[in-house]
Design an enzyme around this catalytic site. Structure first.
Site, PDB file in Angstrom:
ATOM      1  N   ASN A 214      -7.595   3.842 -12.279  1.00  0.00           N
ATOM      2  CA  ASN A 214      -7.447   4.996 -11.393  1.00  0.00           C
ATOM      3  C   ASN A 214      -6.904   6.192 -12.172  1.00  0.00           C
ATOM      4  OD1 ASN A 214      -7.647   6.418  -9.028  1.00  0.00           O
ATOM      5  ND2 ASN A 214      -6.223   5.149  -7.866  1.00  0.00           N
TER       6      ASN A 214
ATOM      7  N   HIS B  66      -0.716   6.041  -1.022  1.00  0.00           N
ATOM      8  CA  HIS B  66      -1.632   4.930  -0.786  1.00  0.00           C
ATOM      9  C   HIS B  66      -1.665   4.514   0.675  1.00  0.00           C
ATOM     10  CE1 HIS B  66      -1.963   4.225  -5.163  1.00  0.00           C
ATOM     11  NE2 HIS B  66      -3.061   3.587  -4.840  1.00  0.00           N
TER      12      HIS B  66
END
Length: 495
Positions: A318, A349
């Site tokens: 990521n 998140h």
């Protein structure tokens, strides 16, 4: 999930059409912005229904905040609003509608839009309010010197290439692509001097796109055949915990978490291929003259699977989110930057408790791994044979630590996560604390060496490579602007 994949495949075809028939040499930036935005909103509406209005509402209110607050404080207000709006949507989805479901939902694209809103707000603040000498080299290169129009803002946030799965890109890179300036290259000559060379024809992304689609196919095949036979939940199965030996349990922990990764490989690599197919993502040529289409790539699979440190894993997983966390939090934090960065990552998140357990555990693992690396690694790098043994041991330790850390991220809830950790007697938590008590951490140095000595877990190398190729395009193609960009990149390399 089916809608998501269908929309991404449609976006891939649209990207080829966009590059072929709406190329910057044939069409004005205005038309390219309009088409990219309308296609993006159409895909969002098809995939998520009227929940897609959240994308427009979040972007619209953030733009309004930028206009009325002014450049001095808008980055703070945009940051609080965008992250708060995302959190409210996540709470609503998780605790009211479908707790524990992994189905594609509208909060996923909102996570990417939140990154774009906040990063652009900071870039505008840097470019239009802060003094140039107060900026780091990376902030100086990414700084935006004029307020974007509403169309440019919506196009950046909601274009069809990245609205569903990203990845994040800098505003300057996106505008450069739309305006057709992304193939003006700065290439190094053999003597190390910069020589400006302009490509007469755009390099073709076809080979890069084909390679990434092949990776997508293999990842999807692996996910559909192997992943379901190795569920992460089996790690907390009562019978398995009671009968399996420690080596077997740790081996299954590793393979089950490894099997959980291909779905991310598929989604992120497909998103990268879509951008490349549209002509976005070109990052110059390597030393052999081969084109590089990894400007906004989000992962490096080989480095992930063979990482020999916690840091190396995070450097290549990521990637764009790691750079976002570094730029909006780590570099600007006034105290405990590592802890603040992990907390922001957990909030971004979502609201599942497992996320917070994972990222709080990640703080311990990161600090412990950094302490070990700083204090003992130099004893094992003199001899190639010893270095090989060291790499094998650290690879095994890294894979165990990563798998142990991310179990709550997959299990989501507190009870199963604590069941897993208690079954392991919190062994790596305790080991990390002992490491931090035994080995000293390097302290932050003041002054000009601050960012060099306390680089975050996401590598300086990645940032330097990005800055060497990014934002080096001149709007007017005159020698003064070229000289400014060359100076900017040399400063970034020195960092």
């Amino acid at each position: 999930q089916v809608n998501f994949v269908v929309c991404q495949l449609f976006a891939l075809l649209a990207a080829v059409w966009f590059r072929t028939y709406l190329h910057s040499s044939k069409t004005s930036p205005f038309i390219r912005h309009v088409v990219a935005t309308l296609l993006g909103l159409y895909l969002a509406l098809f995939c998520f229904g009227w929940y897609a209005l959240h994308f427009v509402i979040q972007s619209g209110i953030s733009y309004y905040i930028m206009i009325i607050i002014g450049v001095e404080n808008m980055h703070k207000y945009c940051f609080v609003f965008a992250l708060g709006y995302l959190t409210v949507c996540q709470i609503t989805r998780v605790y009211i509608f479908d707790y524990g479901q992994y189905s594609a939902d509208f909060s996923g694209p909102m996570m990417i839009i939140t990154q774009k809103i906040t990063s652009l707000a900071f870039e505008i603040h840097d470019g239009m309010f802060r003094k140039t000498e107060d900026l780091t080299p990376s902030q100086r290169c990414l700084a935006v010197r004029r307020m974007p129009s509403l169309l440019e803002y919506l196009s950046y946030n909601c274009n069809f290439m990245g609205i569903l799965a990203g990845p994040l890109c800098s505003y300057k890179d996106y505008i450069t692509f739309i305006e057709g300036r992304s193939y003006q290259l700065q290439q190094s000559e053999a003597n190390g001097k910069e020589d400006t060379k302009y490509e007469q024809t755009d390099p073709s992304p076809n080979i890069a796109v084909a390679q990434k689609l092949l990776i997508c196919g293999l990842s999807l095949l692996f996910h559909m055949t192997i992943t379901k036979t190795l569920p992460v939940e089996y790690n907390i199965d009562d019978n398995f915990r009671a009968t399996a030996s420690w080596p077997v349990r740790f081996f299954y922990l590793y393979v089950s978490l490894m099997a959980a990764r291909p779905k991310y490989y598929f989604a992120w690599t497909l998103a990268d291929a879509i951008n490349n197919a549209a002509g976005f993502g070109f990052r110059g040529y390597d030393k052999n003259g081969v084109t590089r289409w990894d400007l906004i790539s989000n992962l490096r699979i080989q480095q992930i699977e063979f990482s020999t440190s916690f840091k190396m894993f995070l450097d290549n997983w990521n990637i764009q989110t790691a750079l976002w966390l570094k730029r909006v939090c780590y570099e600007r934090a006034t105290f405990s930057p590592t802890i603040q960065t992990f907390i922001l990552s957990a909030i971004w998140h979502g609201v599942y408790p497992g996320y917070y357990l994972t990222f709080l555990t990640g703080v311990l693992m990161t600090l412990a791994a950094r302490a070990i690396r700083n204090n003992i690694r130099h004893y094992f790098v003199q001899s190639p044979a010893v270095k090989l043994c060291y790499d094998i041991v650290t690879w095994m330790a890294t894979q165990a630590a990563i798998s142990y850390t991310v179990v709550p991220f997959v299990l989501l809830s507190v009870k199963p996560s604590l069941t897993f950790y208690s079954s392991c007697y919190f062994c790596l938590h305790i080991a990390s604390i002992l490491v931090l008590l035994v080995f000293p951490l390097k302290r932050t140095q003041k002054g000009s060496k601050k960012h060099e000595s306390v680089q975050p877990v996401w590598s300086r190398k990645l940032e330097e490579e990005s800055l060497l190729q990014k934002n080096n395009y001149s709007a007017t193609n005159n020698s003064f602007s070229q000289k400014q960009e060359i100076t900017c990149r040399y400063q970034a390399l020195k960092q």
